[in-house]
Design an enzyme around this catalytic site. Sequence first.
Site, PDB file in Angstrom:
ATOM      1  N   PRO A   1       0.852  -1.199   0.000  1.00 41.01           N
ATOM      2  CA  PRO A   1       0.000   0.000   0.000  1.00 41.01           C
ATOM      3  C   PRO A   1       0.892   1.256   0.000  1.00 41.01           C
ATOM      4  CG  PRO A   1      -0.304  -1.303   2.009  1.00 41.01           C
ATOM      5  CD  PRO A   1       0.750  -1.994   1.227  1.00 41.01           C
TER       6      PRO A   1
ATOM      7  N   ASP B   1       5.984   2.301   1.803  1.00 44.30           N
ATOM      8  CA  ASP B   1       5.105   1.148   2.008  1.00 44.30           C
ATOM      9  C   ASP B   1       4.454   1.307   3.383  1.00 44.30           C
ATOM     10  OD1 ASP B   1       3.971  -1.298   2.579  1.00 44.30           O
ATOM     11  OD2 ASP B   1       5.617  -2.472   1.715  1.00 44.30           O
ATOM     12  N   HIS B   2       3.150   1.541   3.385  1.00 44.19           N
ATOM     13  CA  HIS B   2       2.480   1.865   4.641  1.00 44.19           C
ATOM     14  C   HIS B   2       2.375   0.670   5.590  1.00 44.19           C
ATOM     15  CE1 HIS B   2       0.597   4.638   7.212  1.00 44.19           C
ATOM     16  NE2 HIS B   2      -0.162   5.279   6.341  1.00 44.19           N
ATOM     17  N   ARG B   3       2.694  -0.525   5.072  1.00 42.54           N
ATOM     18  CA  ARG B   3       2.742  -1.660   5.985  1.00 42.54           C
ATOM     19  C   ARG B   3       3.939  -1.530   6.926  1.00 42.54           C
ATOM     20  NH1 ARG B   3       3.132  -6.478   1.758  1.00 42.54           N
ATOM     21  NH2 ARG B   3       4.773  -5.049   1.122  1.00 42.54           N
TER      22      ARG B   3
END
Lengths: 391, 452
Positions: B246, B422-424
């Site tokens: 994401p 990467d929002h993870r």
Amino acid sequence: MSTDEAGHGGTTPGGPGNSAGIHGAGRYLIQLVTPAGERISHPEFDPWVQDITDERLCSLYEDMAVVRRIDVEATALQRQGELALWPPLLGQEASQVGAGRALRDDDFVFSSYRENGVAYCRGVDLTDIIRVWRGNASAGWDPYTINMATPQIIIGAQTLHATGYAMGIQNDGADSVAVTFFGDGATSEGDLNEAMVFAASFQAPVVFFCQNNHWAISEPVRLQSHIQLADRATGFGIPSLRVDGNDVLAVMAATRVALDRARNGGGPTFIEAVTYRMGPHTTADDPTRYRDANELEDWAAKDPIDRVRSLLDRKGLLTEELQQHVKDRADAVAREMRNGCTSMPDPEPLDIFKHVYSSPNSWLDRQQDHYSRYLASFGDPAGATTQEGAR
Amino acid sequence: MIREFRLPDLGEGLTESEILSWKVGVGDTVSLNQVIAEVETAKAVVELPSPFAGVIKELHEQPGTVVEVGKPIVTFEVPDDGATAPAADQPTVAATTKAVAGKREPNLVGYGAVVESSGHPSRRARNLTVVEPGERLGRKTPDAGTRPAERPRSTPPVRKLAKDLGVDLADVAGTGPGGLISRDDVRNFVGGGDLPAAAHHLSAVPDGRQDEPSGGGQPERETRTPIKGVRKFTAAAMVASAFTAPHVTEFLTVDVTPTMDLLARLKANRAFAGYKLTPLTIVAKAVLIALRRNPSLNSRWDEASQEIVQFNYVNLGIAAATPRGLTVPNIKDADTLSLTGLAEALAALAESARAGKTTPSELSGGTISITNIGVFGIDAGTPILNRGEAAILAVGAVRNMPWEHQGEVALRQVMTLSLSFDHRLVDGEQGSRFLADVGAVLADPGMVLTMV
């Protein structure tokens, strides 16, 4: 670029010890030695290689190193104009040596053109390996001297020959096994599929040994099969194993499991050895046109010979002495093959009639008569021979 | 003993190859199988291993020369023991080759090549004879000057008829299936010879096929290129990245005038003479400094093992437009490099990318990337993460803009930074702090003192 999951076998969820490895889909890869050379225990397959002592491990290492040297020397001979063509097996040494050394002398091998490592294990004369590739003969050796048919060029055709031979073994009541070698591309051919139908129907003692080297010339395996190749066998009712083809011990264990089943009336087994063709399809191919360099690098890190070397090193067996011995042996073999190649006499024009039929044939005799009279019409038989005999 | 090495057929049925380079010189002593030359055939670039151990007496051809198979290319002086006896003394080889030269075609399954009898080796063009579904709009039009290489589709009796009537079938439009030329087509051609060809076709298209010439020299309206090679891998990597990680993108516009001033001072400084220092060099350094304070941007999401891999080193990727397409070679252990070391690494990386000599190891193992969109005059964008990495920074162009400076509007040098992460792996807080750190260094290089 991502490749297959080779090398993760021992560490994926449900790894060693999970007997789901033999049947069923989405299976893990059987692995006994990691790419770093660490021996990992595997309760199910360890017993099958219990007899591999340190000494025999060294000998497997020697086999693989010699096979690679044969391959490199033959590639050089092609580049020097001494061979017309050569299909390199670089990277597949563990698959071929692991399987080749699991066989009994009375087992019979039906291979494709890339199994020169298997042929070496069967004890083939080195000159015989390259006879065909030099264009000197239609076939290299008498199959019955080493119980291995000469290489089949038609993709997958040898699987039918093996199945037929295995049905013959059955009729004889013998306990030998027919073993056929082919690549991932052959699994898309009709011949292999027909062979598997017959093998399953008759429960013939045949081992289908697939070296999934990931490339059918320029066609990647993932385009040919949406499931793992080992799972294709399931549809035929043939049990299958999926093994790390760059792990010589795992390949040997898997092959022995399959041979044992065949000898004891258990019928055929399909083995998918997951390996990688690190070289071109043949010396007339340029893999950089269709293959990502990163993929090659990923697989170079899983090199089958480096792996055994690391294992030997961990065990303290990788002595100077051993390395020198292996190098000497490889050099000697390469020298013998090169000499055999360059001193091979050109065939006589009439040799072409020699191995067409096993018994006399009047039509062929007539053609031979015509041809020899034609050659004689040049007046100087020696001159005619030279001209016709040239490649 | 003098031995000649004749150029062998390196593929299957090739008649010539081009000497690209010699790896040895006259007088050199070579061992058996030592690489002596690089040669390009119609199929591949291959290395030639020496067939003899001995001394190079003569190299017969210059690099760049196309040599016929069977021609001597190297003369060796070899020891007389003959241990490496070759098959060079085959007087018939050249003759045999000559007899078939120009006629032989490669017979490798999969693909092949036809070799021109002169000039560079080239691959065989594919002749389209059947209209592909997607091709109707852009159907090839026979050029006035050139003639299709494929023989016009017809049957033997019709060819005989055409020959008898003195008609060249290439000039006749076929009305049968797939453009097959029928007996009537030939007769009509002779009978209505004064009829313009196009009008003739129009009256004779039975199935509505739009395959006749459409307006002479107009360019095709579509060009279809097979998806393969670098483009294919790039696409797969982009899709995999865009649909697994994401992405969040943040922007920061910075007054980089102090950085530009610093660069000007460094360039004048003799200690930095000979180094290529650019805004990108400083941005790269700023990224490496900011990463120390915000390490989560230098990490990887390992889905298979359900682990987050925190890299304690930085392999700094630099997106590069190359002749082969987009590649992202990386500088190994960039965090250990000084500013001049970094400048050298960047220059070397750009040089090898331009020359198409980027090595596979340079392309793998990256941990974070920079893409310099400023060189195209672009300010900002939402870069897609290089697969397996947590962040990518797009560096915009440096522009003269009216900007607030010391309470007034002044003309300042301004740059926009675009950071995707990467929002993870990275929360908004860390991503923002990282971007703010990079911006702070560029806005005031002295701020580095507060960070290291």
